[in-house]
Design a protein around this motif. Structure first.
Motif, short mmCIF file in Angstrom:
data_model
loop_
_atom_site.label_atom_id
_atom_site.label_comp_id
_atom_site.label_asym_id
_atom_site.label_seq_id
_atom_site.Cartn_x
_atom_site.Cartn_y
_atom_site.Cartn_z
N PRO A 13 0.83 -1.21 0.00
CA PRO A 13 0.00 0.00 0.00
C PRO A 13 0.86 1.26 0.00
O PRO A 13 2.01 1.26 0.46
CB PRO A 13 -0.79 -0.11 1.32
CG PRO A 13 -0.78 -1.56 1.66
CD PRO A 13 0.54 -2.08 1.15
N THR A 16 2.64 2.30 3.20
CA THR A 16 3.76 1.43 3.55
C THR A 16 5.02 1.84 2.79
O THR A 16 6.11 1.96 3.37
CB THR A 16 3.42 -0.05 3.27
OG1 THR A 16 2.27 -0.41 4.05
CG2 THR A 16 4.59 -0.96 3.62
N ASP A 68 2.54 10.50 2.18
CA ASP A 68 1.95 9.71 1.09
C ASP A 68 2.02 10.40 -0.27
O ASP A 68 1.39 9.95 -1.22
CB ASP A 68 0.51 9.30 1.41
CG ASP A 68 0.42 8.40 2.63
OD1 ASP A 68 1.43 7.74 2.96
OD2 ASP A 68 -0.65 8.37 3.26
N ARG A 90 -0.60 6.14 -5.78
CA ARG A 90 -1.45 4.98 -5.50
C ARG A 90 -1.93 4.38 -6.81
O ARG A 90 -2.56 5.05 -7.63
CB ARG A 90 -2.64 5.42 -4.65
CG ARG A 90 -3.57 4.30 -4.28
CD ARG A 90 -4.80 4.83 -3.53
NE ARG A 90 -5.70 3.77 -3.17
CZ ARG A 90 -6.61 3.23 -3.99
NH1 ARG A 90 -6.73 3.67 -5.24
NH2 ARG A 90 -7.39 2.26 -3.57
N ASP A 93 -5.23 -0.45 -3.90
CA ASP A 93 -5.11 -0.57 -2.44
C ASP A 93 -3.81 -1.25 -2.04
O ASP A 93 -3.33 -1.07 -0.92
CB ASP A 93 -6.28 -1.35 -1.85
CG ASP A 93 -7.58 -0.56 -1.88
OD1 ASP A 93 -7.53 0.67 -2.09
OD2 ASP A 93 -8.64 -1.19 -1.68
N THR A 94 -3.24 -2.06 -2.94
CA THR A 94 -2.05 -2.85 -2.60
C THR A 94 -0.84 -2.57 -3.48
O THR A 94 0.16 -3.28 -3.37
CB THR A 94 -2.38 -4.35 -2.67
OG1 THR A 94 -2.84 -4.66 -4.00
CG2 THR A 94 -3.44 -4.74 -1.65
N THR A 96 1.76 0.54 -5.38
CA THR A 96 2.20 1.94 -5.39
C THR A 96 3.30 2.12 -6.41
O THR A 96 4.19 1.27 -6.52
CB THR A 96 2.75 2.33 -3.99
OG1 THR A 96 1.74 2.07 -3.01
CG2 THR A 96 3.16 3.79 -3.94
#
Length: 159
Positions: A13, A16, A68, A90, A93-94, A96
């Motif tokens: 994400p 992270t 972010d 982004r 959701d998982t 990047t």
């Protein structure tokens, strides 16, 4: 001045990937030639690098940081003149996309030859891939700093 831009998609994400990037002292785990990074305070770091047998020390200052979104810096002293920005995008959701832009001033014969043959571009690409492997293997960041640093002379409106 030389410029290198490289992007890598990481399967973690956005928060992270961003949080891990703010852990500057972990950079030797995935950046070739970086011996150590010591965080002096929230916006200043001291680096020791060894590239092609040339050991250098320099300081950097975070000039802009938005959680972010981005981390920008410039060197403030020492033997290496450079600036850069890392942006985080982004994809899902998982996933990047991490984009690294580095501007630097090659000094001396070795650095100028390395620049001419694209060694700096290959190193940034290798480091981006190593960051991907590092964060994906862990799955979690080793920490994170989510402070905000405004660019000099700018004003961001908050709502």
């Amino acid at each position: 001045m030389s410029t290198v831009t490289e992007s890598v998609d990481v399967h973690v994400p956005l928060h992270t990937a961003y949080n891990q990037w703010t852990q500057f002292e972990s950079f030797p785990n995935f950046m070739g030639g970086v011996e150590s990074v010591t965080q002096i305070d929230a916006t200043h770091n001291h680096w020791i690098v060894n590239v092609a047998g040339a050991r250098r020390e320099f300081d950097t200052e975070i000039t802009e940081q938005h959680p972010d979104e981005r981390v920008a810096w410039k060197s403030t002293g020492g033997e290496t003149k450079h600036a850069g920005v890392v942006t985080f995008h982004r994809l899902s959701d998982t996933d990047t996309r991490v984009t690294i832009q580095l501007d630097w001033e090659p000094e001396g014969l070795v650095e100028n030859v390395g620049d001419a043959i694209g060694a700096d571009s290959r190193q940034v690409k290798k480091d981006a891939k190593a960051f991907k492997e590092f964060i994906e293997q862990r799955g979690l960041e080793t920490g994170g700093w989510r402070g905000n640093v405004e660019a000099p002379g700018s004003r961001r409106d908050t709502y």
